[in-house]
Scaffold this motif. Structure first.
Motif, PDB file in Angstrom:
ATOM      1  N   PRO A 110       0.836  -1.214   0.000  1.00 33.33           N
ATOM      2  CA  PRO A 110       0.000   0.000   0.000  1.00 33.33           C
ATOM      3  C   PRO A 110       0.865   1.257   0.000  1.00 33.33           C
ATOM      4  O   PRO A 110       2.016   1.247   0.442  1.00 33.33           O
ATOM      5  N   ASP A 111       0.277   2.333  -0.495  1.00 31.55           N
ATOM      6  CA  ASP A 111       0.976   3.613  -0.570  1.00 31.55           C
ATOM      7  C   ASP A 111       0.957   4.289   0.799  1.00 31.55           C
ATOM      8  O   ASP A 111      -0.107   4.577   1.350  1.00 31.55           O
ATOM      9  N   THR A 112       2.160   4.537   1.383  1.00 28.39           N
ATOM     10  CA  THR A 112       2.247   5.180   2.705  1.00 28.39           C
ATOM     11  C   THR A 112       2.952   6.538   2.647  1.00 28.39           C
ATOM     12  O   THR A 112       3.426   7.057   3.658  1.00 28.39           O
ATOM     13  N   PHE A 113       3.028   7.123   1.442  1.00 32.37           N
ATOM     14  CA  PHE A 113       3.602   8.475   1.315  1.00 32.37           C
ATOM     15  C   PHE A 113       2.591   9.499   1.833  1.00 32.37           C
ATOM     16  O   PHE A 113       1.385   9.380   1.622  1.00 32.37           O
ATOM     17  N   ALA A 153       8.757  15.846 -10.238  1.00 32.79           N
ATOM     18  CA  ALA A 153       8.547  15.123  -8.980  1.00 32.79           C
ATOM     19  C   ALA A 153       7.599  13.940  -9.148  1.00 32.79           C
ATOM     20  O   ALA A 153       7.805  12.884  -8.539  1.00 32.79           O
ATOM     21  N   ASP A 154       6.569  14.082  -9.985  1.00 38.32           N
ATOM     22  CA  ASP A 154       5.608  12.994 -10.150  1.00 38.32           C
ATOM     23  C   ASP A 154       6.266  11.756 -10.757  1.00 38.32           C
ATOM     24  O   ASP A 154       6.002  10.618 -10.329  1.00 38.32           O
ATOM     25  N   ALA A 155       7.116  11.984 -11.749  1.00 34.81           N
ATOM     26  CA  ALA A 155       7.795  10.847 -12.383  1.00 34.81           C
ATOM     27  C   ALA A 155       8.768  10.191 -11.411  1.00 34.81           C
ATOM     28  O   ALA A 155       8.876   8.955 -11.351  1.00 34.81           O
ATOM     29  N   PHE A 156       9.476  11.010 -10.625  1.00 33.53           N
ATOM     30  CA  PHE A 156      10.415  10.440  -9.646  1.00 33.53           C
ATOM     31  C   PHE A 156       9.669   9.604  -8.604  1.00 33.53           C
ATOM     32  O   PHE A 156      10.140   8.538  -8.182  1.00 33.53           O
ATOM     33  N   GLU A 157       8.509  10.090  -8.179  1.00 37.30           N
ATOM     34  CA  GLU A 157       7.759   9.366  -7.159  1.00 37.30           C
ATOM     35  C   GLU A 157       7.316   7.991  -7.647  1.00 37.30           C
ATOM     36  O   GLU A 157       7.297   7.020  -6.877  1.00 37.30           O
ATOM     37  N   LEU A 158       6.958   7.874  -8.932  1.00 38.03           N
ATOM     38  CA  LEU A 158       6.628   6.559  -9.493  1.00 38.03           C
ATOM     39  C   LEU A 158       7.819   5.605  -9.369  1.00 38.03           C
ATOM     40  O   LEU A 158       7.665   4.438  -8.969  1.00 38.03           O
ATOM     41  N   CYS A 159       9.016   6.130  -9.696  1.00 33.30           N
ATOM     42  CA  CYS A 159      10.224   5.292  -9.619  1.00 33.30           C
ATOM     43  C   CYS A 159      10.540   4.922  -8.166  1.00 33.30           C
ATOM     44  O   CYS A 159      10.941   3.780  -7.866  1.00 33.30           O
ATOM     45  N   ALA A 160      10.350   5.881  -7.257  1.00 33.14           N
ATOM     46  CA  ALA A 160      10.631   5.622  -5.843  1.00 33.14           C
ATOM     47  C   ALA A 160       9.669   4.574  -5.281  1.00 33.14           C
ATOM     48  O   ALA A 160      10.076   3.674  -4.519  1.00 33.14           O
ATOM     49  N   LYS A 161       8.412   4.666  -5.644  1.00 32.53           N
ATOM     50  CA  LYS A 161       7.435   3.671  -5.158  1.00 32.53           C
ATOM     51  C   LYS A 161       7.776   2.274  -5.670  1.00 32.53           C
ATOM     52  O   LYS A 161       7.591   1.282  -4.963  1.00 32.53           O
ATOM     53  N   PHE A 162       8.259   2.213  -6.916  1.00 32.66           N
ATOM     54  CA  PHE A 162       8.680   0.907  -7.439  1.00 32.66           C
ATOM     55  C   PHE A 162       9.807   0.325  -6.585  1.00 32.66           C
ATOM     56  O   PHE A 162       9.819  -0.886  -6.286  1.00 32.66           O
ATOM     57  N   ILE A 220       5.781  -0.508  -3.655  1.00 32.33           N
ATOM     58  CA  ILE A 220       4.429   0.069  -3.548  1.00 32.33           C
ATOM     59  C   ILE A 220       3.727  -0.041  -4.900  1.00 32.33           C
ATOM     60  O   ILE A 220       4.331   0.133  -5.965  1.00 32.33           O
ATOM     61  N   THR A 221       2.457  -0.312  -4.881  1.00 32.79           N
ATOM     62  CA  THR A 221       1.693  -0.500  -6.113  1.00 32.79           C
ATOM     63  C   THR A 221       1.659   0.783  -6.954  1.00 32.79           C
ATOM     64  O   THR A 221       1.329   1.866  -6.442  1.00 32.79           O
ATOM     65  N   ILE A 222       2.003   0.634  -8.219  1.00 33.81           N
ATOM     66  CA  ILE A 222       1.890   1.756  -9.178  1.00 33.81           C
ATOM     67  C   ILE A 222       1.116   1.259 -10.400  1.00 33.81           C
ATOM     68  O   ILE A 222       1.239   0.103 -10.804  1.00 33.81           O
TER      69      ILE A 222
END
Length: 561
Positions: free
Chosen positions: A10-13, A77-86, A90-92
Motif C-alpha cells: 500500500p501507498d504510505t507516502f 517530482a511525479d515521475a520520480f515518485e513513481l520510480c521511488a514507489k517501485f 508500492i503498487t503503481i
C-alpha cells in the motif's frame, strides 16, 4: 486502453511542510530535492535499483543523511515518485498517460537490468512495445504525452515508434480494422457489423500537436498508398478542430479579438495545412479552400500562403457553390458584408488558367466552354446575392461583372437580375454609376421576357432601355420603333413623338442613324431577307447609341441634369 500494475504494498507516502515522507520504522537517510519538493527516503531501498543515485551517494561524504538535488529529472517530482514507489514495492499503475514520464525518469535514474535484475526500465519498455504500440488510442495518447519531453522522447525513439505504429494502422485495409476508434460524423451510427468508414482515423489524430500531426500525415503520404482525398479529409478535420471559427458561416465568427499569441498559433495551423494539401485536384473541396483563404486573411498569414491558396482555389472554382462564395469581409476599413475582393482574386486565377488552356488547346474546347459558362452562372448568382448588401460599392460589383468574358455568358438574364436588384437596393446612386453598372449588359442576349421587363424598368438608364427596345422590336420584326417607345419615353416625363421620324429627332440621333432606321423600316416592309441582313448590321443599337452625334450626347447630358 491498456494498463500495467506493478507492486503489491500500500501507498504510505504523505505530505508534511512541502515534503513527501514515507511511513517506515527506520529513519530516513536520503533526501531528494526536486524543485520545491523534498523526498525523505532510504538509501537501502533506492540505491540498489538506481545507478545514478548509487554513483552520487558514493561520491558524497560519509554522513548519517545524504541530500541530492535532481531538479533536471524528466517528468519532475511525479515521475520520480513513481520510480521511488517501485523501489519500495508500492503498487503503481501505468498507462499511456504516464508511461512516457516514467520511461524517461527511469532512464535518467539508470534503472536498467545491468544495475539490478527485474528493474523498472525493462518492464516499462516491454509494456511499451507489447501493449501500447499495439493499441490505436494508446499509441496516440503516448505520442501526445511526448510533447512535454520532446528531446528525451526523440533520443529514446518513442516518437518515431509511435508514429510508425499509427501510420501502420492508418494504412491497414478497413476490412481488417478491429481496434476502437472515434467517429462522430453526422448520420453515422456504430453497429456491431457496420463497415468501418475509410476516414475512421482522422478525428483521433486531430487531437495531436501540429508538428506531430504533420509528421504522421507526411509519413502516411510517403507510402503512396493513401488516396489524396483521405489526406484532404484529415486536413479538413484538423482545421475544424484547431481553428474555432472555421465552421462559422456567420459574419460574427471573426468579431472576437484575439491576442497575438492565439493569432500566431492559428497562423501556424494555416501555413502548415496549406503546405500539406495534396497537389491533386479535388483532394480538398472548393469550399474548404475558399474558407481557408478567408481565415488566412484574418489571422495575417504570409503572402506566399495566401497566393498558394488562391491558386488552388482557382483551379477548381467551377466546383464551388454560391454558399462557398458568400464569405464575410475581413477588412476593418470596409463596411460591406461580403468579401468580393477574395472572390475576384480567385476568379482572376481561374481565368488566367482558363486562357492559358484555351490558347494551348490542352483539352477539348467543349470542356473549356462548359467550365467557363458554369463559372459565369456562379458569378452572376453571386452578384445577385451581394447586390442586396446596402454597403456594396459600385466598383466592386462592376469589376466582378466585367471580369467574366463575353463568351462565358450565353444569356444575360442572370446579370440583368443582379443589376436590377442592385439598383433597387441602392436608389441613391448617380446616373453615371447606373450607366457604369449597365455597361457590361448585352441586351441582345436577354430573353424576350427579360427584355420586355427592361423596356418598362424605370430604374434602368435610358440608353439601356433604348437598346433593349431596339432588339425587342428587331426580334419581333414589327419595325424599328413602336408604340412601346412612346410609352417608355412618356413615362420618363418626355414629350411623346407622333411618328418614328419625330422620335428620332427627339432622341437627337444623327442623320446617318436616322437614315439607317428608315431604311430598316422600308426593307422590313418589303420583306427582303437580304435587306434585313443589312439592317441588322446598320441598325445595331449599340452602334446607334455609342456612335451618336454631338447633339445626342448633348441630349443625354441635359437629361441627366
Amino acid at each position: 486502453m491498456k494498463f500495467m500494475k506493478i507492486g503489491t504494498k500500500p501507498d504510505t507516502f504523505y505530505t508534511q511542510d512541502g515534503s513527501r515522507i514515507l511511513v517506515t520504522d527506520s529513519p530516513n537517510d536520503l533526501v531528494i530535492r526536486i524543485n520545491n519538493t523534498s523526498y525523505h527516503l532510504h538509501r537501502s531501498s533506492l540505491v540498489p535499483k538506481c545507478g545514478l543515485l548509487r554513483r552520487l551517494c558514493t561520491d558524497s561524504e560519509e554522513s548519517d543523511s545524504v541530500t541530492i538535488e535532481l531538479n533536471d529529472i524528466p517528468g519532475g517530482a511525479d515521475a520520480f515518485e513513481l520510480c521511488a514507489k517501485f523501489c519500495y514495492g508500492i503498487t503503481i499503475n501505468l498507462s499511456a498517460h504516464n508511461l512516457v514520464d516514467a520511461l524517461c525518469a527511469s532512464k535518467f535514474l539508470r534503472m536498467s537490468d545491468s544495475v539490478e535484475k527485474g528493474n523498472l526500465l525493462p518492464k516499462l519498455e516491454s509494456f511499451f512495445h507489447s501493449c501500447v504500440l499495439q493499441g490505436w488510442k494508446d499509441s496516440i495518447v503516448t505520442l501526445q504525452s511526448t510533447a512535454k519531453l520532446p528531446e528525451w522522447c526523440e533520443n529514446l525513439g518513442i516518437i518515431r515508434k509511435c508514429i510508425d505504429s499509427i501510420v501502420e494502422k492508418i494504412l491497414t485495409p478497413t476490412a481488417q480494422v478491429s481496434w476502437s476508434h472515434t467517429y462522430t460524423r453526422p448520420g453515422y451510427q456504430k453497429r456491431k457489423h457496420h463497415s468501418v468508414p475509410r476516414d475512421w482515423w482522422t478525428e483521433d489524430i486531430s487531437d495531436l500537436d501540429l508538428d506531430l500531426f504533420r509528421c504522421i500525415i507526411t509519413a502516411a503520404r510517403s507510402s503512396f498508398t493513401l488516396p489524396p482525398q483521405l489526406i484532404g479529409e484529415a486536413l479538413h478535420v484538423y482545421t475544424c478542430r484547431w481553428l474555432p471559427y472555421f465552421k462559422s458561416k456567420s459574419h460574427s465568427g471573426f468579431s472576437v479579438k484575439e491576442n497575438e499569441a492565439a493569432l500566431e498559433r492559428h497562423r501556424r495551423v494555416v501555413n502548415t495545412v496549406v503546405n500539406m494539401i495534396p497537389a491533386d485536384k479535388g483532394s480538398v473541396s472548393e469550399g474548404f479552400l475558399l474558407r481557408l483563404v478567408s481565415i488566412a486573411t484574418y489571422v495575417g498569414a504570409s503572402l506566399t500562403t495566401k497566393t498558394e491558396l488562391i491558386r488552388k482555389a482557382g483551379l477548381q472554382l467551377e466546383e464551388a457553390t454560391l454558399a462557398d462564395l458568400l464569405l464575410p469581409s475581413q477588412s476593418s476599413s470596409h463596411h460591406h458584408r461580403y468579401d468580393t475582393d477574395l472572390v475576384a482574386a480567385v476568379l482572376d486565377s481561374f481565368l488566367m488558367l482558363w486562357r492559358r488552356q484555351t490558347s494551348a488547346h490542352v483539352s477539348s474546347n467543349s470542356q473549356l466552354l462548359h467550365s467557363i459558362r458554369k463559372v459565369a452562372k456562379l458569378i452572376d448568382s453571386y452578384l445577385q446575392a451581394v447586390s442586396q448588401d446596402v454597403h456594396m460599392p459600385v466598383p466592386n460589383f462592376v469589376s466582378l461583372a466585367e471580369a467574366v468574358p463575353d463568351i462565358a455568358r450565353e444569356s444575360h438574364d442572370r446579370l440583368y437580375k443582379a443589376i436590377n436588384m442592385y439598383l433597387k437596393v441602392h436608389p441613391e446612386i448617380s446616373k453615371e454609376e447606373k450607366k457604369r453598372l449597365c455597361r457590361s449588359l448585352d441586351c441582345q442576349k436577354l430573353s424576350a421576357e427579360v427584355r420586355a421587363h427592361a423596356v418598362k424598368n424605370e430604374r434602368m438608364p435610358l440608353r439601356t432601355v433604348v437598346q433593349a427596345l431596339f432588339f425587342d422590336q428587331e426580334s419581333s420584326s414589327k419595325g424599328v420603333l413602336s408604340q412601346a417607345a412612346s410609352q417608355v419615353l412618356a413615362s420618363r416625363g418626355k414629350e411623346v413623338p407622333t411618328d418614328e421620324t419625330s422620335m428620332m429627332h427627339k432622341l437627337h440621333l444623327g442623320p446617318s442613324e436616322t437614315a439607317s432606321i428608315g431604311k430598316a423600316k422600308s426593307m422590313r416592309e418589303g420583306g427582303s431577307q437580304r435587306g434585313e441582313d443589312k439592317i441588322r448590321s446598320s441598325t445595331d443599337p449599340r452602334k446607334l447609341v455609342r456612335q451618336g452625334t454631338g447633339s445626342e450626347r448633348k441630349y443625354h447630358a441635359s437629361r441627366d441634369r
